[in-house]
Design an enzyme around this catalytic site. Structure first.
Site, short mmCIF file in Angstrom:
data_model
loop_
_atom_site.label_atom_id
_atom_site.label_comp_id
_atom_site.label_asym_id
_atom_site.label_seq_id
_atom_site.Cartn_x
_atom_site.Cartn_y
_atom_site.Cartn_z
N GLY A 172 0.83 -1.19 0.00
CA GLY A 172 0.00 0.00 0.00
C GLY A 172 0.88 1.25 0.00
CB CYS A 173 0.29 4.66 -1.28
SG CYS A 173 -1.40 4.93 -0.70
CE1 TYR A 174 -1.45 8.22 4.07
CE2 TYR A 174 -3.31 6.77 3.69
CZ TYR A 174 -2.81 8.05 3.84
OH TYR A 174 -3.66 9.13 3.77
#
Length: 345
Positions: free
Chosen positions: A148-150
């Site tokens: 995921g980006c986070y």
């Protein structure tokens, strides 16, 4: 093997993440976009839906069924969570399948059931090469789960400190994200008139679905369980994440030891930039680049290490990370076709 050519099929190509995969493929010397897929817009020209992708404007969007994706060397799945696993299970074992969704990121079936619901599809090699020991798992892999980006920004921000034991295993994260992280679907609270001039928190109180992924990664880095308190915020920009992460310093640790941990960890990492002391990262400097820029400081009064990391959520945070992993799996140099320089201003 470094001069080969492979065909790539991208499903979810009409969304932000899938579109970013296509953009990066336009500059990749070894990977050729062979087809684009998306169920809801099948039959339309890609140029109608992604007008910036001019090299591929005349490609017809085809359906996303496994039978439509079976002919490629590489398949990138840029789909909402819960939709990738069934397709991937029907693709040939020798096809390189890269899932940009969440379906195969978590190792723990109980964590999947709690945070996403439904049956766990199993875990794949995790596509963050900078995580200690991860490159070896990605070389020659044929199934890869993109982070995921986070978690990309937070994991890279805190891994060196945890691995070196310079902080206690309790991390506090407040991260600001642009609106593209929510996807392309039209929803009222993401309209320009709602977002412009306003910052809002969401997923407050430990309920954001990226939390267990951060815990999984950071616990692996630390070699012991790590707690994460994560608060995401939405800011009025289209791309980018700025994650501010902090943790209490371990006894006997100082700023010199903390910085040394980061210098040692990232000295040879092409996509991680530890900035010179005193220079703080901005989301603008990594716009469109497959890089994470970070800076650290020690707050002596609070006795805490503070790390600020920035990433373009669509490039290094998703599509660039996917192609970085594809390079490793196909035996190409890891940096092939990936931008190291951002777009400014």
């Amino acid at each position: 093997m470094g001069t080969g050519q492979w065909t790539v099929g991208v499903t979810g190509a009409t969304g932000y993440a899938g579109g970013e995969v296509c953009r990066l493929l336009a500059g990749h010397p070894n990977l050729r976009l062979g087809g684009v897929h998306a169920n809801s817009s099948a039959g339309r020209r890609l140029g109608e839906l992604q007008p910036h992708l001019t090299p591929y404007a005349d490609l017809e969007v085809r359906p996303s069924g496994a039978e439509d994706l079976a002919g490629y060397d590489v398949v990138v799945l840029a789909l909402p969570h819960g939709e990738s696993a069934a397709i991937a299970a029907q693709l040939p074992d020798d096809t390189l399948v890269i899932d940009c969704g969440a379906d195969h990121r978590l190792n723990d079936p109980a964590a999947w059931a709690r945070w996403y619901g439904g049956e766990h599809a199993g875990s794949w090699p995790y596509g963050l090469p900078e995580l200690p020991g991860q490159r070896e798992k990605l070389a020659d892999a044929r199934r890869i789960a993109v982070p995921g980006c986070y978690p990309t920004s937070v994991t890279l921000a805190m891994t060196p400190a945890l691995a070196a034991g310079v902080v206690e295993p309790e991390i506090v994260v407040v991260a600001a994200s642009g609106t593209s992280g929510a996807g392309k679907k039209a929803v009222p609270h993401l309209l320009g008139s709602e977002v412009m001039g306003s910052v809002s928190a969401y997923g407050v109180g430990g309920v954001h679905r990226h939390t267990p992924e951060m815990i999984q990664n950071l616990s692996q880095a630390a070699g012991r369980p790590v707690g994460v308190s994560f608060t995401p915020t939405l800011v009025p920009m289209s791309r980018g994440i700025l994650a501010t992460c902090s943790a209490k310093l371990a006894p006997g640790t100082d700023a010199t030891a903390a910085r040394a941990a980061y210098e040692n960890a990232y000295a040879d990492e092409p996509f991680v930039q530890l900035l010179p002391e005193g220079q703080w990262p901005t989301t603008a400097q990594v716009l469109g680049a497959n890089t994470v820029a970070l800076q650290i400081a020690v707050d002596p009064d609070a006795g805490r290490l503070v790390v600020v990391a920035v990433v373009d959520n669509l490039t290094k945070g998703t599509a660039g990370g996917a192609l970085q992993c594809a390079n490793l799996a196909l035996g190409l140099p890891e940096t092939t076709g990936l931008p190291l320089v951002g777009v400014a201003p």
